[in-house]
Design an enzyme around this catalytic site. Structure first.
Site, PDB file in Angstrom:
ATOM      1  N   GLU A   8     -63.153  34.363  42.296  1.00 12.23           N
ATOM      2  CA  GLU A   8     -63.700  33.009  42.214  1.00 12.23           C
ATOM      3  C   GLU A   8     -64.162  32.489  43.573  1.00 12.23           C
ATOM      4  O   GLU A   8     -63.328  32.145  44.411  1.00 12.23           O
ATOM      5  CB  GLU A   8     -62.650  32.013  41.692  1.00 12.23           C
ATOM      6  CG  GLU A   8     -63.272  30.649  41.392  1.00 12.23           C
ATOM      7  CD  GLU A   8     -62.503  29.456  41.920  1.00 12.23           C
ATOM      8  OE1 GLU A   8     -61.615  29.626  42.782  1.00 12.23           O
ATOM      9  OE2 GLU A   8     -62.812  28.341  41.477  1.00 12.23           O
TER      10      GLU A   8
ATOM     11  N   ASP B  94     -65.759  29.267  45.363  1.00 12.91           N
ATOM     12  CA  ASP B  94     -66.276  27.899  45.266  1.00 12.91           C
ATOM     13  C   ASP B  94     -67.515  27.861  46.147  1.00 12.91           C
ATOM     14  O   ASP B  94     -67.539  28.477  47.214  1.00 12.91           O
ATOM     15  CB  ASP B  94     -65.242  26.895  45.805  1.00 12.91           C
ATOM     16  CG  ASP B  94     -64.009  26.793  44.924  1.00 12.91           C
ATOM     17  OD1 ASP B  94     -64.161  26.728  43.692  1.00 12.91           O
ATOM     18  OD2 ASP B  94     -62.894  26.767  45.475  1.00 12.91           O
TER      19      ASP B  94
ATOM     20  N   HIS C 167     -64.179  25.877  49.599  1.00 16.23           N
ATOM     21  CA  HIS C 167     -63.683  24.932  48.597  1.00 16.23           C
ATOM     22  C   HIS C 167     -64.116  23.513  48.912  1.00 16.23           C
ATOM     23  O   HIS C 167     -64.444  22.735  48.017  1.00 16.23           O
ATOM     24  CB  HIS C 167     -62.158  24.996  48.528  1.00 16.23           C
ATOM     25  CG  HIS C 167     -61.563  24.024  47.558  1.00 16.23           C
ATOM     26  ND1 HIS C 167     -61.092  22.791  47.944  1.00 16.23           N
ATOM     27  CD2 HIS C 167     -61.387  24.094  46.224  1.00 16.23           C
ATOM     28  CE1 HIS C 167     -60.635  22.153  46.869  1.00 16.23           C
ATOM     29  NE2 HIS C 167     -60.803  22.904  45.816  1.00 16.23           N
TER      30      HIS C 167
ATOM     31  N   GLU D  51     -67.744  28.452  41.276  1.00 18.66           N
ATOM     32  CA  GLU D  51     -67.717  27.017  40.969  1.00 18.66           C
ATOM     33  C   GLU D  51     -68.652  26.289  41.918  1.00 18.66           C
ATOM     34  O   GLU D  51     -68.498  26.389  43.137  1.00 18.66           O
ATOM     35  CB  GLU D  51     -66.301  26.434  41.138  1.00 18.66           C
ATOM     36  CG  GLU D  51     -66.309  24.934  40.857  1.00 18.66           C
ATOM     37  CD  GLU D  51     -65.030  24.200  41.234  1.00 18.66           C
ATOM     38  OE1 GLU D  51     -63.995  24.857  41.474  1.00 18.66           O
ATOM     39  OE2 GLU D  51     -65.095  22.960  41.301  1.00 18.66           O
TER      40      GLU D  51
ATOM     41  N   HIS E  34     -58.154  33.132  42.368  1.00 20.95           N
ATOM     42  CA  HIS E  34     -58.552  31.788  42.771  1.00 20.95           C
ATOM     43  C   HIS E  34     -58.782  31.738  44.276  1.00 20.95           C
ATOM     44  O   HIS E  34     -57.847  31.861  45.066  1.00 20.95           O
ATOM     45  CB  HIS E  34     -57.424  30.833  42.375  1.00 20.95           C
ATOM     46  CG  HIS E  34     -57.688  29.396  42.651  1.00 20.95           C
ATOM     47  ND1 HIS E  34     -56.963  28.669  43.571  1.00 20.95           N
ATOM     48  CD2 HIS E  34     -58.591  28.533  42.115  1.00 20.95           C
ATOM     49  CE1 HIS E  34     -57.390  27.426  43.584  1.00 20.95           C
ATOM     50  NE2 HIS E  34     -58.384  27.307  42.716  1.00 20.95           N
TER      51      HIS E  34
HETATM   52  O1  G3P Z   1     -62.155  26.116  39.547  1.00 23.89           O
HETATM   53  C1  G3P Z   1     -60.888  26.064  39.001  1.00 23.89           C
HETATM   54  C2  G3P Z   1     -60.042  25.408  39.989  1.00 23.89           C
HETATM   55  O2  G3P Z   1     -60.273  26.117  41.169  1.00 23.89           O
HETATM   56  C3  G3P Z   1     -60.412  23.985  40.187  1.00 23.89           C
HETATM   57  O3  G3P Z   1     -59.737  23.483  41.237  1.00 23.89           O
HETATM   58  O4  G3P Z   1     -59.922  22.406  43.375  1.00 23.89           O
HETATM   59  O5  G3P Z   1     -59.031  24.710  43.275  1.00 23.89           O
HETATM   60  O6  G3P Z   1     -61.447  24.296  42.932  1.00 23.89           O
HETATM   61  P1  G3P Z   1     -60.072  23.744  42.767  1.00 23.89           P
HETATM   62 CA    CA Z   2     -62.510  26.299  42.013  1.00 27.48          CA
END
Ligand code: G3P
Ligand code: CA
Length: 332
Positions: free
Chosen positions: A70, A72, A85, A166, A43
């Site tokens: 991951e 963002d 993010h 994301e 993450h």
């Molecule tokens: O994308 C999964 C999770 O990361 C969603 O929350 O706010 O950490 O992007 P966030």
């Molecule tokens: Ca995310």
């Protein structure tokens, strides 16, 4: 003769003992959609150790054994997808220490900050990343660059791991003339990541964006949801912001806040079984060594719970822990 018989008898006993099957523990049965072990998704990279969304944090996650990294994604003023993010920059970069950008600070909504869409990629490249959480290591601040999405994909391809990007706030970006959709599709197509078997799946909190993307590419899509009660207190705690039945029309999986999937004592809400029955994989978020789900519950226990429930992937800031717990459960 007598001795010879005893010798033969002993040999037979030893032989029998050696050919008896060794007692083996039953292999762990994964309750995932595929029957394969749960995937570990880094993450924002190994963001518990290094400043999030940097090539260094993604690389460390890969070293720690993450299956997927991951990023963002947000968009720059000149239309480049970069890994952050938030649209604002003050918490994860050193922009507040840069006098040349002081007059670029402005209010949006209830926040006074610097905003990614006001900066070109060249300008963002002059910044350095910072650890946003005060209780995590600060030793690597002001060293690492903000990477582009394409650089993250290069790194993943080189390392042989998958990505799960994301797209953040696509509706906002569309409203200011910076639609991330066409650029995302361009990149996916150019790299052959637009098919069903792509080593990439796209996540988003906005169902309209995913439904539109579903018309253009076959890349797996993951609908992100959280409890509707956070928006409408009259909703029950287990009602997601988008229903599983609705998302099944365009998505291949669901990324739920973990409270939708599992109680703070590890109890099963039934969410995973319901999603699996619709053919949706389930990737809950976020597992953190330094943020227990409930007082007295350690990270390893919480991870074991979610593995036993059959999550197909887990988002974690600490991939090393998630890999260790998974290996222990599988008996590796
Ligand atoms: O994308 C999964 C999770 O990361 C969603 O929350 O706010 O950490 O992007 P966030
Ligand atoms: Ca995310």
């Amino acid at each position: 003769m007598h001795h010879r018989l005893i010798g033969i008898g002993l040999a037979a006993i030893i032989l029998t003992a050696c050919t008896q099957p060794v007692e083996q523990a039953e292999p762990f049965q994964w309750n995932t959609l595929s029957g394969n072990p749960t995937l570990v998704i880094a993450h924002r990279g190994a963001s518990g150790d290094l400043p999030e969304h940097t090539l260094e944090a993604y690389s460390l996650a890969i070293e720690q054994g993450a299956d997927i990294i991951e990023p963002d994604l947000v968009m720059t003023a000149d239309g480049v997808l970069v890994a952050r993010h938030d649209r604002y920059l003050s918490t994860t970069t050193n922009i507040s220490d840069r006098p040349e950008f002081a007059d670029r600070r402005r209010v949006q909504g209830d926040r006074d900050d610097w905003w990614v869409e006001d900066f070109t990629l060249a300008e963002l490249r002059t910044l350095r990343a910072r650890q946003p959480r005060a209780d995590r290591p600060q030793d690597f601040n002001d060293q690492f660059l903000i990477p582009t999405f394409e650089e993250v994909l290069d790194l993943a391809a080189q390392a042989g791991v998958a990505t799960e990007p994301e797209v953040k706030s696509p509706g906002h970006f569309v409203s200011i003339g910076l639609d991330p959709g066409p650029e995302l599709v361009r990149i996916l197509r150019q790299r052959g990541l637009d098919g069903v078997g792509a080593a990439t799946s796209i996540q988003c909190f906005e169902p309209g964006f995913l439904a539109r993307l579903n018309e253009e590419v076959d890349t797996p899509l993951l609908m992100l949801v959280f409890p509707m009660a956070e928006l409408d207190p009259s909703a029950g705690p287990l009602v997601p912001t988008v229903s599983l039945a609705d998302m099944a029309a365009f998505a291949d999986g669901v990324g739920p806040a973990k409270s939708l999937v599992m109680g703070p004592d590890g109890s099963d809400t039934g969410f995973i079984a319901e999603a699996h029955a619709l053919g949706l994989s389930v990737h809950p978020w976020t597992f953190r060594d330094d943020q227990p789900v409930a007082p007295g519950v350690d990270a390893a226990t919480e991870l074991e719970w979610i593995y036993r429930l059959g999550a197909d992937g887990v988002f974690t800031d600490f991939p090393a822990t998630a890999v260790d717990v998974r290996d222990a459960l599988a008996g590796d």
